[in-house]
Design a protein around this motif. Structure first.
Motif, PDB file in Angstrom:
ATOM      1  N   ARG A  87       0.813  -1.219   0.000  1.00  0.00           N
ATOM      2  CA  ARG A  87       0.000   0.000   0.000  1.00  0.00           C
ATOM      3  C   ARG A  87       0.847   1.270   0.000  1.00  0.00           C
ATOM      4  O   ARG A  87       0.319   2.371  -0.143  1.00  0.00           O
ATOM      5  CB  ARG A  87      -0.950   0.021   1.182  1.00  0.00           C
ATOM      6  N   TYR A  88       2.171   1.141   0.158  1.00  0.00           N
ATOM      7  CA  TYR A  88       3.029   2.309  -0.006  1.00  0.00           C
ATOM      8  C   TYR A  88       3.074   2.751  -1.470  1.00  0.00           C
ATOM      9  O   TYR A  88       3.565   3.844  -1.767  1.00  0.00           O
ATOM     10  CB  TYR A  88       4.440   2.019   0.507  1.00  0.00           C
ATOM     11  N   THR A  89       2.585   1.921  -2.361  1.00  0.00           N
ATOM     12  CA  THR A  89       2.366   2.308  -3.749  1.00  0.00           C
ATOM     13  C   THR A  89       0.868   2.292  -3.995  1.00  0.00           C
ATOM     14  O   THR A  89       0.221   1.245  -3.814  1.00  0.00           O
ATOM     15  CB  THR A  89       3.054   1.334  -4.721  1.00  0.00           C
ATOM     16  N   LEU A  90       0.293   3.420  -4.379  1.00  0.00           N
ATOM     17  CA  LEU A  90      -1.149   3.487  -4.586  1.00  0.00           C
ATOM     18  C   LEU A  90      -1.527   2.691  -5.826  1.00  0.00           C
ATOM     19  O   LEU A  90      -0.790   2.631  -6.810  1.00  0.00           O
ATOM     20  CB  LEU A  90      -1.608   4.933  -4.769  1.00  0.00           C
ATOM     21  N   GLN A  91      -2.689   2.081  -5.778  1.00  0.00           N
ATOM     22  CA  GLN A  91      -3.209   1.403  -6.954  1.00  0.00           C
ATOM     23  C   GLN A  91      -3.686   2.430  -7.988  1.00  0.00           C
ATOM     24  O   GLN A  91      -4.100   3.536  -7.639  1.00  0.00           O
ATOM     25  CB  GLN A  91      -4.373   0.489  -6.579  1.00  0.00           C
ATOM     26  N   ILE A  92      -3.608   2.057  -9.261  1.00  0.00           N
ATOM     27  CA  ILE A  92      -4.203   2.880 -10.302  1.00  0.00           C
ATOM     28  C   ILE A  92      -5.717   2.889 -10.066  1.00  0.00           C
ATOM     29  O   ILE A  92      -6.323   1.828  -9.847  1.00  0.00           O
ATOM     30  CB  ILE A  92      -3.904   2.311 -11.709  1.00  0.00           C
ATOM     31  N   PRO A  93      -6.351   4.050 -10.077  1.00  0.00           N
ATOM     32  CA  PRO A  93      -7.806   4.076  -9.827  1.00  0.00           C
ATOM     33  C   PRO A  93      -8.576   3.223 -10.826  1.00  0.00           C
ATOM     34  O   PRO A  93      -8.261   3.187 -12.022  1.00  0.00           O
ATOM     35  CB  PRO A  93      -8.157   5.557  -9.981  1.00  0.00           C
ATOM     36  N   LYS A  94      -9.605   2.551 -10.344  1.00  0.00           N
ATOM     37  CA  LYS A  94     -10.445   1.730 -11.208  1.00  0.00           C
ATOM     38  C   LYS A  94     -11.065   2.557 -12.327  1.00  0.00           C
ATOM     39  O   LYS A  94     -11.297   2.061 -13.429  1.00  0.00           O
ATOM     40  CB  LYS A  94     -11.562   1.082 -10.384  1.00  0.00           C
ATOM     41  N   GLN A  95     -11.351   3.807 -12.012  1.00  0.00           N
ATOM     42  CA  GLN A  95     -11.981   4.676 -12.992  1.00  0.00           C
ATOM     43  C   GLN A  95     -11.059   4.931 -14.188  1.00  0.00           C
ATOM     44  O   GLN A  95     -11.517   5.190 -15.295  1.00  0.00           O
ATOM     45  CB  GLN A  95     -12.368   6.011 -12.339  1.00  0.00           C
ATOM     46  N   VAL A  96      -9.753   4.868 -13.969  1.00  0.00           N
ATOM     47  CA  VAL A  96      -8.776   5.033 -15.041  1.00  0.00           C
ATOM     48  C   VAL A  96      -8.621   3.720 -15.802  1.00  0.00           C
ATOM     49  O   VAL A  96      -8.573   3.698 -17.036  1.00  0.00           O
ATOM     50  CB  VAL A  96      -7.430   5.515 -14.475  1.00  0.00           C
ATOM     51  N   LEU A  97      -8.557   2.618 -15.067  1.00  0.00           N
ATOM     52  CA  LEU A  97      -8.424   1.306 -15.724  1.00  0.00           C
ATOM     53  C   LEU A  97      -9.648   0.971 -16.573  1.00  0.00           C
ATOM     54  O   LEU A  97      -9.553   0.198 -17.538  1.00  0.00           O
ATOM     55  CB  LEU A  97      -8.211   0.219 -14.676  1.00  0.00           C
ATOM     56  N   PHE A  98     -10.788   1.550 -16.225  1.00  0.00           N
ATOM     57  CA  PHE A  98     -11.999   1.337 -17.016  1.00  0.00           C
ATOM     58  C   PHE A  98     -11.769   1.755 -18.465  1.00  0.00           C
ATOM     59  O   PHE A  98     -12.257   1.112 -19.399  1.00  0.00           O
ATOM     60  CB  PHE A  98     -13.149   2.135 -16.401  1.00  0.00           C
ATOM     61  N   TYR A  99     -11.011   2.832 -18.670  1.00  0.00           N
ATOM     62  CA  TYR A  99     -10.710   3.318 -20.010  1.00  0.00           C
ATOM     63  C   TYR A  99      -9.420   2.706 -20.569  1.00  0.00           C
ATOM     64  O   TYR A  99      -9.134   2.849 -21.760  1.00  0.00           O
ATOM     65  CB  TYR A  99     -10.561   4.845 -20.001  1.00  0.00           C
ATOM     66  N   ASN A 100      -8.666   2.039 -19.722  1.00  0.00           N
ATOM     67  CA  ASN A 100      -7.375   1.477 -20.125  1.00  0.00           C
ATOM     68  C   ASN A 100      -7.253   0.055 -19.586  1.00  0.00           C
ATOM     69  O   ASN A 100      -6.392  -0.244 -18.763  1.00  0.00           O
ATOM     70  CB  ASN A 100      -6.231   2.350 -19.591  1.00  0.00           C
ATOM     71  N   PRO A 101      -8.112  -0.857 -20.034  1.00  0.00           N
ATOM     72  CA  PRO A 101      -8.176  -2.195 -19.433  1.00  0.00           C
ATOM     73  C   PRO A 101      -6.930  -3.033 -19.649  1.00  0.00           C
ATOM     74  O   PRO A 101      -6.738  -4.037 -18.947  1.00  0.00           O
ATOM     75  CB  PRO A 101      -9.396  -2.827 -20.131  1.00  0.00           C
ATOM     76  N   SER A 102      -6.062  -2.652 -20.579  1.00  0.00           N
ATOM     77  CA  SER A 102      -4.848  -3.436 -20.831  1.00  0.00           C
ATOM     78  C   SER A 102      -3.734  -3.126 -19.834  1.00  0.00           C
ATOM     79  O   SER A 102      -2.741  -3.861 -19.771  1.00  0.00           O
ATOM     80  CB  SER A 102      -4.341  -3.188 -22.244  1.00  0.00           C
ATOM     81  N   TRP A 103      -3.896  -2.073 -19.043  1.00  0.00           N
ATOM     82  CA  TRP A 103      -2.854  -1.718 -18.085  1.00  0.00           C
ATOM     83  C   TRP A 103      -2.757  -2.741 -16.967  1.00  0.00           C
ATOM     84  O   TRP A 103      -3.764  -3.280 -16.506  1.00  0.00           O
ATOM     85  CB  TRP A 103      -3.152  -0.364 -17.461  1.00  0.00           C
TER      86      TRP A 103
END
Length: 456
Positions: A436-452
């Protein structure tokens, strides 16, 4: 489908921006035409307040005394280091959207100011240089939030964030760059900007300057663990710009501290969002680490009726008497921070006299003469711990502690951090070495970039 984050940003621009252009129509539609247009663009409130205020919620010295279960609100989820802060898809992406919105604003200048016919070539280059510096500063936040701590052995493989340069919402979204690539871009952009930056930003400390560039480089190398380069650029920031620490011993209260725009110790000013009247609640443990004669305690914490701080949540950071926009802490680059970087480097290099002398320059301006005792020690670890402690006191609740926590955790220096409900029940723990010292990429961003690839 275009893999683009700008879709997340444009609605925020059109609905909430204070910038006059954004109130008219979205970015990328109306073109800026004159040097004055671009200059006013760089004076945008959005840029001055670009540091995400939520960063203080990640801080181990921060408390929410009335925290209740279940944890549902975004700020409470940030405070307890949840994997995701907002579950709604599509929806808001706290922190991420704020930083990329700011990058978008800088990219508008970088991409187009040299193409206008108005003004001189020098003026156009200056504005582009300021935007390059500003963008680099925002990426320094991003790489230290959504990527692992810089490790020279793995930085070329560790994934970071996309390096966005376009302002065209139809352009394809670039993939995630590596940590090394982002740091190279940061350093490269600042070095490209340096020859064209103004030598003085005294009229507006929110704007770029040669000293500001060296200050951002100093912070960049600090987070890379390159302490000698960090100290080198910290020294250059002090030699090319402000080199005065506001002396609290000459002031009555924080009301006497001028606005960050004009502050004599601000090298590159920033505010933590539009939170001029907000407060942060420090933990009792942090408050108890202060010397009770420390003027920082007097100026920025209230009420102080019990120096044992026996009641959780009673004492808050930021004196209620501080007028809006005046004594508000600088979230950007300050003279004090540069001194602390030089002191930390000296301590790590076992130059203990130098480290203590640098601390003295700061600390004697934070205690009345009758209460002040210079710190000295011949033990390397003791001096380093004191420098880090002073960073905590001086830079408290300016969004910087989380970055220090990350780099200290990578060195094995961070203990477990606990969060408690208002009734005292343990609700969350940030363990040493936690993902958790590295934040996850927000789901809202991955929604537009599902290959990440998602962070662990």
């Amino acid at each position: 489908m275009k893999k683009i984050i700008f879709a997340l940003l444009l609605s925020a621009f059109c609905l909430a921006s204070c910038d006059k252009y954004l109130d008219v129509q979205p970015k990328g539609v109306r073109l800026l035409e004159t040097i004055r247009d671009y200059d006013e663009w760089l004076n945008s409130t959005d840029l001055e307040t670009s540091a995400p205020s939520q960063l203080n919620l990640l801080d181990d010295r921060r408390d929410i005394a009335a925290l209740a279960s279940p944890i549902t609100a975004a700020n409470d989820r940030i405070f307890t280091w949840q994997d995701q802060y907002v579950e709604t898809i599509p929806g808001a992406a706290p922190i991420w959207t704020t930083l990329y919105k700011t990058i978008y604003l800088y990219n508008v200048v970088i991409n187009s100011v040299e193409g206008i016919s108005d003004g001189t070539e020098q003026q156009r280059k200056r504005l582009k240089a300021e935007a390059l510096l500003g963008r680099a500063f925002e990426y320094l936040y991003l790489v230290n939030l959504y990527a692992k701590v810089y490790n020279p052995a793995t930085a070329s493989k560790d994934l970071a964030v996309p390096f966005v340069t376009s302002v065209d919402v139809t352009d394809a979204m670039p993939g995630r760059s590596t940590v090394q690539e982002i740091y190279d871009k940061i350093i490269g952009d600042i070095n490209a900007a340096l020859p064209n930056l103004p030598t003085d930003n005294a009229a507006n400390r929110f704007r770029g300057s040669v000293a500001a560039a060296h200050g951002v480089l100093a912070k960049t190398y600090l987070y890379m663990g390159n302490y000698n380069k960090a100290a080198e650029h910290a020294g250059m920031a002090l030699s090319t710009g402000p080199n005065v620490i506001v002396d609290y011993t000459t002031l009555t209260s924080a009301k006497d501290i001028v606005t960050p725009m004009k502050r004599s110790d601000a090298i590159y000013a920033r505010l933590g969002g539009l939170t001029y009247l907000s407060t942060d609640v420090p933990t009792q443990e942090f408050l108890r680490t202060f010397n009770t004669k420390d003027l920082r305690l007097k100026f920025y914490y209230t009420p102080i009726t019990d120096l044992t701080f026996a009641v959780r949540g009673r004492t808050m950071f930021r004196h209620y008497g501080v007028v809006s926009g005046s004594g508000y802490p600088n979230w950007g680059i300050s003279v004090a921070e540069m001194r602390l970087i030089i002191a930390e480097t000296a301590a790590r290099n076992n130059e203990l006299v130098k480290a203590c002398d640098e601390l003295d320059v700061l600390r004697k301006r934070r205690f009345l003469a009758a209460d002040y005792v210079k710190f000295t020690s011949t033990d390397k670890e003791t001096v380093l711990k004191k420098v880090l402690e002073e960073r905590g006191f001086e830079l408290a609740f300016t969004g910087m502690r989380w970055f220090d926590m990350r780099r200290l955790d990578a060195e094995g220096r961070m203990p477990a951090v606990n969060r408690y409900l208002g009734n005292g029940q343990l609700i969350a723990t940030l363990a040493p070495g936690s993902a958790r010292y590295t934040l996850q990429i927000p789901k809202q961003v991955l929604f537009y970039n599902p290959s990440w690839e998602q962070n662990p």
